[in-house]
Design an enzyme around this catalytic site. Structure first.
Site, PDB file in Angstrom:
ATOM      1  N   LYS A 164      -5.340   4.640  -1.283  1.00  0.00           N
ATOM      2  CA  LYS A 164      -4.616   3.368  -1.166  1.00  0.00           C
ATOM      3  C   LYS A 164      -4.967   2.705   0.154  1.00  0.00           C
ATOM      4  O   LYS A 164      -5.122   3.373   1.184  1.00  0.00           O
ATOM      5  CB  LYS A 164      -3.115   3.623  -1.265  1.00  0.00           C
ATOM      6  CG  LYS A 164      -2.270   2.354  -1.314  1.00  0.00           C
ATOM      7  CD  LYS A 164      -0.790   2.688  -1.514  1.00  0.00           C
ATOM      8  CE  LYS A 164       0.074   1.434  -1.532  1.00  0.00           C
ATOM      9  NZ  LYS A 164       1.504   1.760  -1.739  1.00  0.00           N
TER      10      LYS A 164
ATOM     11  N   SER B 190       3.949  -0.583  -5.254  1.00  0.00           N
ATOM     12  CA  SER B 190       2.840  -1.272  -4.630  1.00  0.00           C
ATOM     13  C   SER B 190       1.509  -0.541  -4.795  1.00  0.00           C
ATOM     14  O   SER B 190       0.458  -1.074  -4.450  1.00  0.00           O
ATOM     15  CB  SER B 190       3.121  -1.473  -3.145  1.00  0.00           C
ATOM     16  OG  SER B 190       3.234  -0.223  -2.480  1.00  0.00           O
TER      17      SER B 190
ATOM     18  N   SER C  26       6.952   3.310  -5.070  1.00  0.00           N
ATOM     19  CA  SER C  26       5.620   2.717  -5.189  1.00  0.00           C
ATOM     20  C   SER C  26       4.555   3.649  -5.737  1.00  0.00           C
ATOM     21  O   SER C  26       3.455   3.200  -6.053  1.00  0.00           O
ATOM     22  CB  SER C  26       5.168   2.177  -3.822  1.00  0.00           C
ATOM     23  OG  SER C  26       5.942   1.068  -3.454  1.00  0.00           O
TER      24      SER C  26
END
Length: 565
Positions: free
Chosen positions: A111, A186, A210
Site C-alpha cells: 500500500k 482505503s 481499511s
C-alpha cells in the site's frame, strides 16, 4: 443505523453462481483460493520447477493486462522486482535452498502509505507525488529479509481517508468483480490487486476497517492484527492510536505466513508490543483433517454454496464459543449480507462451535467516537505536510503563511481538508471537552464491553459492512453515508483487537451501467465477507477458527471477471 439497529431474524437465501471460474495456467491456479499460494510458489522454486524470475514476470504481465481497467497500482517497479527475483535465483544456483527465506520469490504489492526504500511513496496524495523514501518501513524490511519481491505500490484513498478508493488524487480503483463498483477503501488498491491476481498478496493499513472492508468487497482474506503486533514504523500516520499494518491474501494460511514475518516488537516504534511471536500457521487445520465437517444443506444454500452432503460427525470446533453480535444485524443491513452471516454462524455450529447471540449496547456509539478521535489525530499528524517540513511546495508565496496555505491547498484533496478541519474543530479550546474528551470516554466503554464479551466467547461474529460493493460515485456526494459504512469495523480499532474477514457467500446484483460490462443484462456476482473478532494478541486462535471455516464452507471456486489468468 446506529442505536436503531434491531435484533431479529430475517429469512433469505443467496443465489448460487451460474458460471464457472476460468482456470489459470500457472501458479495462480495450482493453489485454489483455500490453499496457500505462497507455499506452492516456494515448492516450485525449491524444486526448480519454475524460477523466481519466471513467476515475477508472470505477475508483471498480469498487471500490464489488467491494471489499465482495475487501476490497482500507483507505481509499478518492474526493474526492481526482476532484480530481486534474479537475486533469489542466483542464491539458489550458488548455494541451494539452505537458508532460503520463507517468502523467497513471492511477488507482493505494498500500500502506498507504507515506506519503501527507493520506490516512490505518495499516500495517494499530490502533496507527496515526488517523495521517494530513503528507508523501508519495518514491516517492509522484514518482508524483504524473508525474500519477498515487491511489484509496486497500490492505490488508496488519500492518506487513508475514505472507504472506496475514490478519494485517491491519482485515479479511482475499480472492483474486479464489476468495474462499475468500488473495491472499498482505503486499501482498495491492495484488495483489487489481490482479487485480480496481479500479486500473490498485498499489505494494507487499517485505521477503522481499511483492510477488512475492501476484503469484503473484493472477496479476499483481510487480517487486522492486534494494535502493536506489527510495527507502525514507516507507516504514514493517519490516526496513530488506531493505525495497524496487515496482510491481504487469497487464503487464511497465506495471511498467517505473512504475519509470521511481520510480527514482533520494534525499538523504533514505542507502540509496538514485545509480546512473543509464535508460528501462526502451527495450529491451522488443513483440508485433509477437517474436510468432513461441512455445513448442512440449509446453511449452505443461504450462503450460496450448495449442500456438502457429507453428513460427517467430525466437530473440529468443539468447545469454541462464538458470539453473534445482534446489534450488527437487522435494520440497515442488506438482507443478503445478514443471510450470509447467519449461514456462517450455522456452519460454525455444524463444526462444533457453540454460537450464541450476544448484545453489545455501546456498539452503535463507536462510530461517532471513532470519527472524532481519528480526525483529531489526523489534524495533528497531517500538519507536517506544509511544503517546508514535508510535501510539495507552492511555486511562489509572499510570506510563510501564504506558502503553507498554497502548498496545502494545492496538494491536499477535498476529503483530507474536510477531515483536518473537523479534527481541528474537535480539538479547539471551546469544544475539546464536548467532543474529544467524551469520545475518549466512549472508547473506554467500547473497550470494556468488547473485552467482557471476549471473556465469555473465543470470538465475535459480525458482518463486515452493511452492503456488498456499491457503484462508483454512489456515495461520493454524501460523506456521512460513506462514514456509516464503517459501523461494523471501527469498534475493533477503538478496542485494539485483532479481526479477520473472509468470504462467506455471494449475491447476484444488477450489472454496472457502463456499456460492454462483462455481465450486462444478467447481473453480476459480488462477494460477501464475514468478520471474526478475537482476543488481544490471540491471532493464532482467530486464524485457526477462520481456517477451519474456510476449509469446510465449500464456497464456489469463483474468479472475478477482471482477474488475469
Amino acid at each position: 443505523m446506529q442505536a436503531g439497529l434491531r435484533r431479529g431474524l430475517r429469512s433469505g437465501t443467496l443465489r448460487g453462481l451460474a458460471f464457472k471460474a476460468a482456470r489459470c495456467k500457472h501458479v495462480m491456479a495450482v493453489a485454489s483460493a483455500k490453499t496457500s499460494i505462497i507455499r506452492e510458489i516456494q515448492r516450485q522454486i525449491v524444486s526448480k520447477e519454475r524460477s523466481a524470475v519466471e513467476i515475477t514476470q508472470q505477475y508483471l504481465d498480469a498487471i500490464s493486462k489488467a491494471d489499465s481497467t482495475v487501476c490497482s497500482f500507483i507505481t509499478v517497479d518492474a526493474e526492481q522486482a526482476l532484480a530481486q527475483a534474479r537475486a533469489v535465483d542466483a542464491r539458489i544456483a550458488s548455494g541451494g535452498t539452505e537458508g532460503l527465506g520463507p517468502l523467497a520469490g513471492v511477488p507482493l504489492a505494498i500500500k502506498d502509505n507504507i515506506c519503501t526504500q527507493g520506490t516512490r511513496t505518495t499516500a495517494g496524495s499530490q502533496i507527496l507525488r515526488d517523495y521517494v523514501p530513503t528507508f523501508d518501513a519495518t514491516a517492509v524490511s522484514k518482508l524483504r529479509a524473508a525474500g519477498a519481491i515487491f511489484l509496486g505500490k497500490t492505490n488508496m484513498d488519500e492518506f487513508g481517508m475514505g472507504s472506496s478508493t475514490e478519494n485517491s488524487s491519482y485515479k479511482p480503483t475499480r472492483n474486479p468483480w464489476d468495474p462499475q463498483r468500488v473495491p472499498g477503501g482505503s486499501s482498495g488498491g491492495s484488495a483489487a490487486a489481490v482479487a485480480a491476481r496481479e500479486c500473490v498478496a498485498a499489505l494494507g493499513s487499517d485505521t477503522g476497517g481499511s483492510i477488512r472492508q475492501p476484503a469484503h468487497f473484493c472477496g479476499i482474506v483481510g487480517l487486522k492484527p492486534t494494535y502493536g503486533r506489527v510495527s507502525r514504523y514507516g507507516l504514514m500516520s493517519y490516526a496513530s492510536s488506531l493505525d495497524v499494518i496487515g496482510p491481504m491474501t487469497h487464503s487464511v494460511e497465506d495471511a498467517a505466513l505473512l504475519l509470521n514475518v511481520m510480527a514482533g516488537g520494534d525499538p523504533r516504534d514505542a507502540t509496538s508490543s514485545g509480546q512473543p511471536v509464535q508460528d501462526f500457521t502451527a495450529g491451522l487445520r488443513h483440508s485433509s483433517s477437517s474436510s468432513g465437517s461441512c455445513s448442512s444443506s440449509s446453511s449452505a444454500a443461504a450462503a450460496g454454496t450448495g449442500s456438502s452432503g457429507s453428513g460427517s460427525s467430525s466437530r473440529p470446533l468443539a468447545g469454541r464459543r462464538v458470539g453473534l453480535v445482534c446489534e450488527t444485524l437487522g435494520e440497515g443491513v442488506a438482507p443478503e449480507v445478514e443471510a450470509a452471516v447467519r449461514a456462517a454462524a450455522g456452519h460454525l455450529q455444524q463444526l462444533g462451535a457453540e454460537v450464541e447471540e450476544i448484545s453489545l449496547p455501546t456498539f452503535g456509539l463507536g462510530l461517532p467516537a471513532y470519527y472524532v478521535l481519528a480526525l483529531s489525530e489526523a489534524s495533528a499528524n497531517l500538519s507536517r505536510y506544509d511544503g517546508v517540513r514535508y510535501g510539495a511546495r507552492a511555486p511562489s508565496a509572499a510570506d510563510l503563511a501564504s506558502l503553507f496555505c498554497g502548498s496545502r491547498g494545492a496538494g491536499l484533496g477535498g476529503e483530507v481538508k474536510r477531515r483536518i478541519l473537523m479534527g481541528s474543530y474537535a480539538l479547539s479550546a471551546g469544544y475539546y471537552d464536548a467532543y474529544y474528551k467524551r469520545a475518549q470516554q466512549v472508547r473506554t466503554l467500547v473497550q470494556r464491553e468488547m473485552s467482557g464479551a471476549l471473556q465469555r466467547c473465543d470470538a465475535l461474529l459480525t458482518p463486515t459492512a452493511p452492503t456488498p460493493a456499491y457503484r462508483l460515485g454512489e456515495k461520493a456526494s454524501d460523506p456521512l453515508a460513506m462514514y456509516k459504512g464503517d459501523l461494523m469495523t471501527v469498534n475493533v480499532n477503538l478496542a485494539g483487537l485483532p479481526a479477520i474477514v473472509l468470504p462467506a457467500g455471494y449475491v447476484r446484483v444488477p450489472a454496472g451501467a457502463a456499456a460492454g460490462d462483462a455481465a450486462a443484462g444478467e447481473g453480476v456476482q459480488l462477494p460477501i465477507g464475514m468478520q471474526l473478532i478475537g482476543r488481544a494478541f490471540d491471532e493464532a486462535g482467530l486464524l485457526q477458527l477462520a481456517h477451519v471455516y474456510e476449509q469446510t464452507a465449500q464456497l464456489p471456486a469463483l474468479t472475478p471477471p477482471l482477474a488475469v489468468c
